[in-house]
Design a protein around this motif. Sequence first.
Motif, PDB file in Angstrom:
ATOM      1  N   UNK A   1       7.458  10.482   1.315  1.00  0.00           N
ATOM      2  CA  UNK A   1       6.190   9.826   1.507  1.00  0.00           C
ATOM      3  C   UNK A   1       6.434   8.334   1.713  1.00  0.00           C
ATOM      4  N   UNK A   2       5.381   7.697   2.164  1.00  0.00           N
ATOM      5  CA  UNK A   2       5.448   6.249   2.414  1.00  0.00           C
ATOM      6  C   UNK A   2       5.339   5.533   1.077  1.00  0.00           C
ATOM      7  N   UNK A   3       6.203   4.579   0.880  1.00  0.00           N
ATOM      8  CA  UNK A   3       6.197   3.818  -0.372  1.00  0.00           C
ATOM      9  C   UNK A   3       5.216   2.664  -0.241  1.00  0.00           C
ATOM     10  N   UNK A   4       4.068   2.821  -0.862  1.00  0.00           N
ATOM     11  CA  UNK A   4       3.034   1.780  -0.820  1.00  0.00           C
ATOM     12  C   UNK A   4       2.855   1.215  -2.220  1.00  0.00           C
TER      13      UNK A   4
ATOM     14  N   UNK B   1       1.059  -4.620  -3.789  1.00  0.00           N
ATOM     15  CA  UNK B   1       1.031  -5.790  -2.890  1.00  0.00           C
ATOM     16  C   UNK B   1       0.796  -5.355  -1.441  1.00  0.00           C
ATOM     17  N   UNK B   2       1.413  -4.251  -1.036  1.00  0.00           N
ATOM     18  CA  UNK B   2       1.223  -3.773   0.341  1.00  0.00           C
ATOM     19  C   UNK B   2      -0.205  -3.291   0.552  1.00  0.00           C
ATOM     20  N   UNK B   3      -0.789  -2.613  -0.447  1.00  0.00           N
ATOM     21  CA  UNK B   3      -2.163  -2.170  -0.343  1.00  0.00           C
ATOM     22  C   UNK B   3      -3.127  -3.363  -0.264  1.00  0.00           C
ATOM     23  N   UNK B   4      -2.833  -4.398  -1.001  1.00  0.00           N
ATOM     24  CA  UNK B   4      -3.682  -5.607  -0.965  1.00  0.00           C
ATOM     25  C   UNK B   4      -3.630  -6.249   0.413  1.00  0.00           C
ATOM     26  N   UNK B   5      -2.466  -6.321   1.020  1.00  0.00           N
ATOM     27  CA  UNK B   5      -2.314  -6.907   2.364  1.00  0.00           C
ATOM     28  C   UNK B   5      -3.070  -6.054   3.378  1.00  0.00           C
ATOM     29  N   UNK B   6      -2.958  -4.717   3.284  1.00  0.00           N
ATOM     30  CA  UNK B   6      -3.676  -3.827   4.208  1.00  0.00           C
ATOM     31  C   UNK B   6      -5.182  -4.001   4.034  1.00  0.00           C
ATOM     32  N   UNK B   7      -5.665  -4.116   2.779  1.00  0.00           N
ATOM     33  CA  UNK B   7      -7.086  -4.316   2.522  1.00  0.00           C
ATOM     34  C   UNK B   7      -7.604  -5.613   3.104  1.00  0.00           C
ATOM     35  N   UNK B   8      -6.836  -6.696   2.989  1.00  0.00           N
ATOM     36  CA  UNK B   8      -7.255  -7.997   3.543  1.00  0.00           C
ATOM     37  C   UNK B   8      -7.306  -7.930   5.058  1.00  0.00           C
ATOM     38  N   UNK B   9      -6.300  -7.313   5.683  1.00  0.00           N
ATOM     39  CA  UNK B   9      -6.284  -7.203   7.149  1.00  0.00           C
ATOM     40  C   UNK B   9      -7.455  -6.342   7.605  1.00  0.00           C
ATOM     41  N   UNK B  10      -7.753  -5.235   6.894  1.00  0.00           N
ATOM     42  CA  UNK B  10      -8.873  -4.383   7.268  1.00  0.00           C
ATOM     43  C   UNK B  10     -10.192  -5.120   7.111  1.00  0.00           C
ATOM     44  N   UNK B  11     -10.324  -5.944   6.073  1.00  0.00           N
ATOM     45  CA  UNK B  11     -11.551  -6.719   5.880  1.00  0.00           C
ATOM     46  C   UNK B  11     -11.759  -7.704   6.999  1.00  0.00           C
ATOM     47  N   UNK B  12     -10.680  -8.306   7.460  1.00  0.00           N
ATOM     48  CA  UNK B  12     -10.792  -9.291   8.545  1.00  0.00           C
ATOM     49  C   UNK B  12     -11.082  -8.583   9.863  1.00  0.00           C
TER      50      UNK B  12
END
Length: 163
Positions: A1-4, A7-18
């Motif tokens: 599986x992908x190692x998330x 910190x990686x989830x927080x970065x993905x959430x910020x990019x998705x919000x933007x």
Amino acid sequence: MIDLGLSKLAIIGVVALIVIGPEKLPKVARMAGTLYGRAQRYLHEVKSEVSREIELEELRNLQKEVQETAQSIKQNVEQSISDSVAEVQSAWQDSPGHDYSQVPPSTEHLARKAREFRRKRLVRTSALPAWYKQQHGTRMHVTSGAARVARFRPSSKPPASFY
């Protein structure tokens, strides 16, 4: 599986919000969650089906082995029985002084012989010897109960002095 990690989830959430924007983000998150759940259920079904197929194949192999073993045991038993029958037949035919080629007696004949044997055995094994019975006039042959009743039953015609 992908190692998330977190910190990686927080970065993905910020990019998705933007990229998506704050109005559409909850709908997209719900859709992503449902898609993720469907994917998990699908993978679980595939895994269970594969494991079922593997177990089924193992059972088929086990059934094949059991059938082969049973067949070999059956052949061994049949072979030993046929060998024993052949030995008995050869011993039967090779025995001197007996003619076994005759047809065996019928069951009626055997039943009659058995009755005669039992009757003679009763006479033979009774408590009193035959010479004593002859001297004192006691019975020498065994008579059935029905024959004794018939012998001592009064006749159906009344005696002449009865009238």
